[in-house]
Motif scaffolding. Structure first.
Motif, short mmCIF file in Angstrom:
data_model
loop_
_atom_site.label_atom_id
_atom_site.label_comp_id
_atom_site.label_asym_id
_atom_site.label_seq_id
_atom_site.Cartn_x
_atom_site.Cartn_y
_atom_site.Cartn_z
N GLU A 14 -46.64 4.40 -5.12
CA GLU A 14 -46.46 5.93 -5.54
C GLU A 14 -47.15 6.57 -4.36
N ILE A 15 -47.86 6.20 -3.67
CA ILE A 15 -48.16 7.04 -2.27
C ILE A 15 -47.22 7.04 -1.32
N HIS A 16 -46.55 5.68 -0.99
CA HIS A 16 -45.60 5.76 -0.23
C HIS A 16 -44.38 6.90 -0.74
N HIS A 17 -44.16 6.67 -1.83
CA HIS A 17 -42.95 7.70 -2.32
C HIS A 17 -43.34 8.94 -2.36
N ARG A 18 -44.62 9.52 -2.46
CA ARG A 18 -44.98 10.89 -2.32
C ARG A 18 -45.11 11.12 -0.85
N VAL A 19 -45.60 10.38 0.16
CA VAL A 19 -45.54 10.75 1.44
C VAL A 19 -44.06 10.91 2.03
N LYS A 20 -43.08 10.11 1.76
CA LYS A 20 -41.77 10.23 1.91
C LYS A 20 -41.28 11.40 1.51
N ASN A 21 -41.63 12.00 0.54
CA ASN A 21 -41.10 13.09 -0.25
C ASN A 21 -41.59 14.31 0.57
N ASN A 22 -43.00 14.48 0.69
CA ASN A 22 -43.62 15.36 1.49
C ASN A 22 -42.89 15.51 2.96
N LEU A 23 -42.62 14.34 3.57
CA LEU A 23 -42.02 14.45 4.96
C LEU A 23 -40.58 15.15 4.84
N GLN A 24 -39.93 14.68 3.63
CA GLN A 24 -38.70 15.17 3.40
C GLN A 24 -38.59 16.72 3.15
N ILE A 25 -39.42 17.18 2.56
CA ILE A 25 -39.80 18.38 2.29
C ILE A 25 -39.85 19.49 3.45
N ILE A 26 -40.67 18.67 4.30
CA ILE A 26 -41.16 19.38 5.86
C ILE A 26 -39.70 19.30 6.78
N SER A 27 -38.95 18.36 6.30
CA SER A 27 -37.79 18.22 7.34
C SER A 27 -36.67 19.17 6.73
N SER A 28 -36.63 19.28 5.60
CA SER A 28 -35.71 20.42 4.81
C SER A 28 -36.22 21.79 5.15
N MET A 29 -37.44 21.89 5.35
CA MET A 29 -37.90 23.14 5.62
C MET A 29 -37.64 23.66 7.22
N LEU A 30 -37.82 22.62 7.98
CA LEU A 30 -37.38 22.86 9.44
C LEU A 30 -35.78 22.95 9.56
N SER A 31 -35.11 22.32 8.56
CA SER A 31 -33.71 22.90 8.67
C SER A 31 -33.37 24.14 8.25
N LEU A 32 -33.62 24.47 7.17
CA LEU A 32 -33.63 25.78 6.96
C LEU A 32 -34.10 26.92 7.75
N GLN A 33 -35.26 26.66 8.55
CA GLN A 33 -35.57 27.53 9.61
C GLN A 33 -34.43 27.78 10.73
N ALA A 34 -34.01 26.35 10.96
CA ALA A 34 -33.16 26.26 12.31
C ALA A 34 -32.19 27.29 11.91
N ASP A 35 -31.54 27.09 10.57
CA ASP A 35 -30.48 27.91 10.01
C ASP A 35 -30.61 29.32 10.29
N THR A 36 -31.70 29.95 10.58
CA THR A 36 -32.06 31.55 10.45
C THR A 36 -32.31 31.81 11.95
N ILE A 37 -32.21 30.83 12.92
CA ILE A 37 -32.54 31.09 14.14
C ILE A 37 -31.07 31.26 15.14
N ASP A 38 -31.11 32.38 15.95
CA ASP A 38 -29.74 32.39 16.83
C ASP A 38 -29.93 31.66 18.01
N ASN A 39 -31.25 31.20 18.49
CA ASN A 39 -31.75 30.61 19.75
C ASN A 39 -31.10 29.10 19.66
N SER A 40 -30.17 28.87 20.54
CA SER A 40 -29.83 27.49 20.49
C SER A 40 -30.87 26.45 21.05
N ALA A 41 -31.85 26.87 22.01
CA ALA A 41 -32.91 25.88 22.39
C ALA A 41 -33.93 25.88 21.31
#
Length: 185
Positions: A14-41
């Motif tokens: 269960e701990i491994h599952h929760r860590v995986k889910n939390n890391l995937q949430i962070i990854s999704s947040m970064l992806s959403l943030q990247a979609d709002t930025i015009d700066n390619s760098a």
């Protein structure tokens, strides 16, 4: 005792599952943030961070999906990691092929995470710098155990344009990360 052991195994899973889910949430947040930025760098920095996080989440996903909570098949891990990276760069480097040669080895979490991050950095650098946009090429990754020395060998190579070692940025985050993780291993 058997019930306590089963409960402990369930909790670890269960701990491994929760860590995986939390890391995937962070990854999704970064992806959403990247979609709002015009700066390619800035988008590229967020993409690189996302790939690093995904390489760590993948370990927890593999441990969760297997009955073995201690070790992970390095072959399974690296092949899935390479597919993730390949997918991330499919629009930019569609002609690049990755080849994996890996001994059948199970490694522990403390070795797998830094190893995966190193492979992620090196393969990502190959995709970004070794080939022309849309060009063809091959990235070869090999991992083997040296029985006589009780050690491992990791090799990451590409047939790209190469680079001038004098122009290598030793202070880049990627190079610092690779050096730090190699020392840790």
């Amino acid at each position: 005792i058997e019930n306590a052991l089963k409960e402990k195994e369930f909790l670890i899973k269960e701990i491994h599952h929760r860590v995986k889910n939390n890391l995937q949430i962070i990854s999704s947040m970064l992806s959403l943030q990247a979609d709002t930025i015009d700066n390619s760098a800035a988008q590229e920095v967020l993409q690189e961070s996302r790939l690093r996080i995904n390489s760590m989440a993948l370990i927890h996903q593999l441990l969760y999906s297997k009955n073995n909570m201690v070790n992970v098949s390095i072959s399974d891990y690296l092949s899935t990691l390479l597919l993730q990276i390949e997918k991330s760069y499919s629009g930019v480097s569609s002609g690049v092929v990755t080849e994996l040669s890996c001994d059948t080895i199970n490694i522990d979490l403390d070795t797998a995470i830094p190893l995966g991050l190193i492979v992620n950095e090196l393969v990502t650098n190959s995709y970004k710098h070794a080939f022309k946009k849309g060009g063809a090429g091959t990235i070869k990754i090999a991992f083997s155990k040296n029985e006589s020395e009780n050690s491992y060998t990791l090799s990451v190579r590409d047939n790209g344009k190469g680079f001038d070692p004098s122009k290598l940025k030793n202070n880049s985050l990627g190079m610092e990360l690779i050096q730090m993780l190699a020392e840790q291993l």
